[in-house]
Design an enzyme around this catalytic site. Sequence first.
Site, PDB file in Angstrom:
ATOM      1  N   SER A 162      10.087  -0.860  -3.644  1.00  0.00           N
ATOM      2  CA  SER A 162      11.489  -0.974  -4.067  1.00  0.00           C
ATOM      3  C   SER A 162      12.403  -0.776  -2.857  1.00  0.00           C
ATOM      4  O   SER A 162      12.230   0.167  -2.084  1.00  0.00           O
ATOM      5  CB  SER A 162      11.808   0.067  -5.136  1.00  0.00           C
ATOM      6  OG  SER A 162      11.138  -0.233  -6.341  1.00  0.00           O
ATOM      7  N   PHE A 180       2.450  -4.910  -7.727  1.00  0.00           N
ATOM      8  CA  PHE A 180       2.614  -3.927  -6.662  1.00  0.00           C
ATOM      9  C   PHE A 180       3.795  -4.326  -5.780  1.00  0.00           C
ATOM     10  O   PHE A 180       3.904  -5.482  -5.353  1.00  0.00           O
ATOM     11  CB  PHE A 180       1.338  -3.837  -5.817  1.00  0.00           C
ATOM     12  CG  PHE A 180       0.144  -3.340  -6.587  1.00  0.00           C
ATOM     13  CD1 PHE A 180       0.069  -2.018  -7.009  1.00  0.00           C
ATOM     14  CD2 PHE A 180      -0.902  -4.194  -6.903  1.00  0.00           C
ATOM     15  CE1 PHE A 180      -1.029  -1.548  -7.721  1.00  0.00           C
ATOM     16  CE2 PHE A 180      -2.006  -3.749  -7.611  1.00  0.00           C
ATOM     17  CZ  PHE A 180      -2.068  -2.423  -8.024  1.00  0.00           C
ATOM     18  N   HIS A 181       4.660  -3.376  -5.499  1.00  0.00           N
ATOM     19  CA  HIS A 181       5.843  -3.702  -4.716  1.00  0.00           C
ATOM     20  C   HIS A 181       6.430  -2.450  -4.071  1.00  0.00           C
ATOM     21  O   HIS A 181       6.097  -1.324  -4.458  1.00  0.00           O
ATOM     22  CB  HIS A 181       6.909  -4.348  -5.607  1.00  0.00           C
ATOM     23  CG  HIS A 181       7.423  -3.427  -6.664  1.00  0.00           C
ATOM     24  ND1 HIS A 181       6.766  -3.211  -7.862  1.00  0.00           N
ATOM     25  CD2 HIS A 181       8.541  -2.637  -6.719  1.00  0.00           C
ATOM     26  CE1 HIS A 181       7.439  -2.358  -8.603  1.00  0.00           C
ATOM     27  NE2 HIS A 181       8.522  -1.978  -7.929  1.00  0.00           N
ATOM     28  N   HIS A 238       8.251   3.404  -0.852  1.00  0.00           N
ATOM     29  CA  HIS A 238       6.836   3.625  -1.160  1.00  0.00           C
ATOM     30  C   HIS A 238       6.332   2.545  -2.103  1.00  0.00           C
ATOM     31  O   HIS A 238       7.112   1.812  -2.721  1.00  0.00           O
ATOM     32  CB  HIS A 238       6.631   5.007  -1.794  1.00  0.00           C
ATOM     33  CG  HIS A 238       7.273   5.147  -3.131  1.00  0.00           C
ATOM     34  ND1 HIS A 238       8.558   5.644  -3.312  1.00  0.00           N
ATOM     35  CD2 HIS A 238       6.823   4.842  -4.385  1.00  0.00           C
ATOM     36  CE1 HIS A 238       8.855   5.650  -4.588  1.00  0.00           C
ATOM     37  NE2 HIS A 238       7.835   5.165  -5.267  1.00  0.00           N
ATOM     38  N   TYR A 244       0.151   0.186 -15.240  1.00  0.00           N
ATOM     39  CA  TYR A 244       0.318  -1.057 -15.989  1.00  0.00           C
ATOM     40  C   TYR A 244      -0.972  -1.890 -15.937  1.00  0.00           C
ATOM     41  O   TYR A 244      -1.693  -1.884 -14.937  1.00  0.00           O
ATOM     42  CB  TYR A 244       1.480  -1.862 -15.411  1.00  0.00           C
ATOM     43  CG  TYR A 244       2.755  -1.050 -15.312  1.00  0.00           C
ATOM     44  CD1 TYR A 244       3.516  -0.760 -16.444  1.00  0.00           C
ATOM     45  CD2 TYR A 244       3.193  -0.551 -14.085  1.00  0.00           C
ATOM     46  CE1 TYR A 244       4.678  -0.006 -16.359  1.00  0.00           C
ATOM     47  CE2 TYR A 244       4.356   0.204 -13.986  1.00  0.00           C
ATOM     48  CZ  TYR A 244       5.086   0.474 -15.120  1.00  0.00           C
ATOM     49  OH  TYR A 244       6.222   1.236 -15.038  1.00  0.00           O
ATOM     50  N   SER A 249       4.035   2.343  -5.420  1.00  0.00           N
ATOM     51  CA  SER A 249       3.488   3.200  -6.474  1.00  0.00           C
ATOM     52  C   SER A 249       2.117   2.716  -6.939  1.00  0.00           C
ATOM     53  O   SER A 249       1.871   1.515  -7.085  1.00  0.00           O
ATOM     54  CB  SER A 249       4.432   3.230  -7.679  1.00  0.00           C
ATOM     55  OG  SER A 249       5.644   3.851  -7.349  1.00  0.00           O
TER      56      SER A 249
END
Length: 284
Positions: free
Chosen positions: A229, A226-227, A139, A221, A141
């Site tokens: 994992s 955006f990533h 996903h 943050y 986040s």
Amino acid sequence: MLVGYSSSEEDSEADGEVAAAATRGQSLPRKWREEGDDDDDGGGLPARKKLKTEEEAPKTRLPLPGSLLTMFPDEVDPHTEDSSLHGGRIRSFKHERGNWSTYVYFPYDPEEEFEELLEELLSAASNRGVLLTQQEEFHLSLSQTVVLRHHWIQPFTQSLRAGLAGCRRCVSSAGRLRVYCNAEKTRTFLGMEVSTGHAQLLDLVRVVDKTMTEFRLETFYKEPSFHVSLAWCVGDQTVQIKEFIQELQTLIDDREDGPFVLRLDGAELRCRTGNKTFRFPLEP
């Protein structure tokens, strides 16, 4: 013990012994036989004790319903704090009943090519001495993981739904590897950073942050990366992974059909709180 009821421990213990013996049809304890030797009735029972036993039928304690047994549970479940039950992972905050781990995200459903690539990445990392564990689900986040009290769940999700009304879907892509480590330095992540769709994601974060602020929870943050994992390992192994991350990136870039690109169609935002998942479809 019932509120407002009091009795000496000695009398309570004695009454229990007498009642239990009478119920089982057994002879009384020696101390009661000796105390009753002078009684005229010859029953071997003190008059007061015998009268109480005769007047009050022995009561069988009924078992409590399961719903009552779980109404006031212990504050902490010791099993949830055992890191060996979670692959060595350590919680960022202490688990307490009634506290629900909560975060907002876009889900990613992996395609076959992605799964094949991930196996290659994990194998290459293993050859370099870093054992990575594949994420159970993938996903992107849009919030930090926060603690939500159970009675906040409904108003929290209602606030999110109201804020997201009219928001449009977000299409983004990722293809560049990056290493992340949590604030507690207890876990390191290998992620794929978003390269397109960043502006739309920031718009959605502002909506989510508004709800977080309303409930006095931590916002996202200030300059988010955006990533998605891909895998993780215990501890801070940022330096070790960065030493061969370019080798892993080559596995992504040098595919037969060209560089692999993770495409995420953000048509539905979700909120996971404990074992519940709430869905918020976005406008096309």
